[in-house]
Scaffold this active site. Structure first.
Site, PDB file in Angstrom:
ATOM      1  N   GLY A  44       0.775  -1.248   0.000  1.00 33.00           N
ATOM      2  CA  GLY A  44       0.000   0.000   0.000  1.00 33.00           C
ATOM      3  C   GLY A  44       0.799   1.287   0.000  1.00 33.00           C
ATOM      4  O   GLY A  44       0.327   2.310  -0.477  1.00 33.00           O
ATOM      5  N   GLU A  98       3.624   4.337   5.621  1.00 30.64           N
ATOM      6  CA  GLU A  98       2.388   3.545   5.638  1.00 30.64           C
ATOM      7  C   GLU A  98       1.332   4.265   4.794  1.00 30.64           C
ATOM      8  O   GLU A  98       1.394   5.481   4.614  1.00 30.64           O
ATOM      9  CB  GLU A  98       1.972   3.397   7.119  1.00 30.64           C
ATOM     10  CG  GLU A  98       0.720   2.643   7.433  1.00 30.64           C
ATOM     11  CD  GLU A  98       0.647   1.209   6.947  1.00 30.64           C
ATOM     12  OE1 GLU A  98       0.882   0.984   5.744  1.00 30.64           O
ATOM     13  OE2 GLU A  98       0.277   0.337   7.747  1.00 30.64           O
ATOM     14  N   ASP A 102      -5.279   2.905  10.677  1.00 31.18           N
ATOM     15  CA  ASP A 102      -6.698   2.668  10.922  1.00 31.18           C
ATOM     16  C   ASP A 102      -6.866   2.299  12.401  1.00 31.18           C
ATOM     17  O   ASP A 102      -6.896   3.173  13.261  1.00 31.18           O
ATOM     18  CB  ASP A 102      -7.147   1.558   9.971  1.00 31.18           C
ATOM     19  CG  ASP A 102      -8.649   1.341   9.955  1.00 31.18           C
ATOM     20  OD1 ASP A 102      -9.392   2.324  10.105  1.00 31.18           O
ATOM     21  OD2 ASP A 102      -9.083   0.186   9.772  1.00 31.18           O
TER      22      ASP A 102
HETATM   23  P1  IMP Z   1      -4.617  -1.068  10.999  1.00 33.92           P
HETATM   24  O1  IMP Z   1      -3.699  -2.140  11.449  1.00 33.92           O
HETATM   25  O2  IMP Z   1      -6.033  -1.325  11.422  1.00 33.92           O
HETATM   26  O3  IMP Z   1      -4.170   0.330  11.383  1.00 33.92           O
HETATM   27  O4  IMP Z   1      -4.718  -1.165   9.434  1.00 33.92           O
HETATM   28  C1  IMP Z   1      -3.733  -0.753   8.593  1.00 33.92           C
HETATM   29  C2  IMP Z   1      -3.913  -1.394   7.239  1.00 33.92           C
HETATM   30  O5  IMP Z   1      -5.266  -1.727   6.945  1.00 33.92           O
HETATM   31  C3  IMP Z   1      -3.495  -0.423   6.169  1.00 33.92           C
HETATM   32  O6  IMP Z   1      -2.128  -0.534   5.880  1.00 33.92           O
HETATM   33  C4  IMP Z   1      -4.374  -0.828   5.002  1.00 33.92           C
HETATM   34  O7  IMP Z   1      -3.739  -1.822   4.256  1.00 33.92           O
HETATM   35  C5  IMP Z   1      -5.622  -1.402   5.621  1.00 33.92           C
HETATM   36  N1  IMP Z   1      -6.730  -0.419   5.626  1.00 33.92           N
HETATM   37  C6  IMP Z   1      -7.262   0.224   6.677  1.00 33.92           C
HETATM   38  N2  IMP Z   1      -8.241   1.060   6.309  1.00 33.92           N
HETATM   39  C7  IMP Z   1      -8.334   0.952   4.963  1.00 33.92           C
HETATM   40  C8  IMP Z   1      -9.172   1.612   3.967  1.00 33.92           C
HETATM   41  O8  IMP Z   1     -10.021   2.467   4.235  1.00 33.92           O
HETATM   42  N3  IMP Z   1      -8.953   1.212   2.696  1.00 33.92           N
HETATM   43  C9  IMP Z   1      -8.029   0.297   2.333  1.00 33.92           C
HETATM   44  N4  IMP Z   1      -7.243  -0.319   3.215  1.00 33.92           N
HETATM   45  C10 IMP Z   1      -7.380   0.007   4.526  1.00 33.92           C
END
Ligand code: IMP
Length: 178
Positions: A44, A98, A102
């Site tokens: 990403g 990154e 999220d």
């Molecule tokens: P976290 O571990 O929940 O912070 O998620 C991080 C990863 O989730 C990011 O690197 C993305 O690959 C994916 N992600 C989170 N939200 C989105 C979104 O709205 N669209 C696409 N990918 C997302």
């Protein structure tokens, strides 16, 4: 066409370029006395990293790591290392790139891992931040754009591996993920 699946353009290509210039200048100032290792999280971060490093005016080294976190639109909580770093980061300043923070789970684990490999500092630059979704206490030092709780695609962000090549950040039409 890819565009037909997009409900709305949230952040345009021009806005991303402008913000990358600002972030690049800030990072260049903050790291002027060191040679940081910029670690891109595959896949990403690739478009954002490519744009951002054009505006970094100091010496840097590039590395990549791949971790798995998401399947579809749901967070799984656990993070697996799919591709590890190629070189030592011992006693080095690391800047993780990154696409989006999220829940924060991915970054928390990645930061811990990089510190356990002996990094002297680990900071994060993220294109997007969705603070309303955070379940763990972690913040990126550098954030491109803070966005509301919407599932976004484009500029590296995918839905089931699609849409990463869109040149902007957009919101997917609901019928595309239902
Ligand atoms: P976290 O571990 O929940 O912070 O998620 C991080 C990863 O989730 C990011 O690197 C993305 O690959 C994916 N992600 C989170 N939200 C989105 C979104 O709205 N669209 C696409 N990918 C997302």
């Amino acid at each position: 066409m890819l565009m037909d699946d997009v409900k709305e353009v949230l952040i345009s290509q021009d806005e991303i370029t402008q913000r990358c210039k600002e972030l690049g200048e800030e990072i260049s100032r903050d790291y002027k006395d060191t040679v940081p290792i910029i670690v891109g999280l595959l896949k990403g971060s690739v478009p954002f990293m490519a744009e951002l490093i054009k505006y970094i005016t100091i010496d840097v080294e590039l590395e990549f790591m791949a971790v798995s976190s998401y399947s579809g639109t749901e967070s799984m909580g656990d993070v697996r290392i799919l591709k590890d770093l190629d070189r030592s980061i011992k006693d080095r300043d690391v800047l993780v790139v990154e696409d989006i923070v999220d829940t924060g789970n991915t970054l928390l684990k990645v930061k811990d891992l990089l510190y356990s490999k002996g990094a002297s500092s680990v900071e994060v630059v993220s294109l997007l931040d969705k603070p309303s979704r955070r379940t763990v206490e972690i913040e990126a030092k550098y954030v491109g754009f803070t966005i509301p709780n919407e599932f976004v695609i484009g500029f590296g962000l995918d839905f089931n591996q699609k849409y990463r090549n869109l040149p902007f950040v957009g919101i997917l039409k609901e019928e595309c993920y239902r």
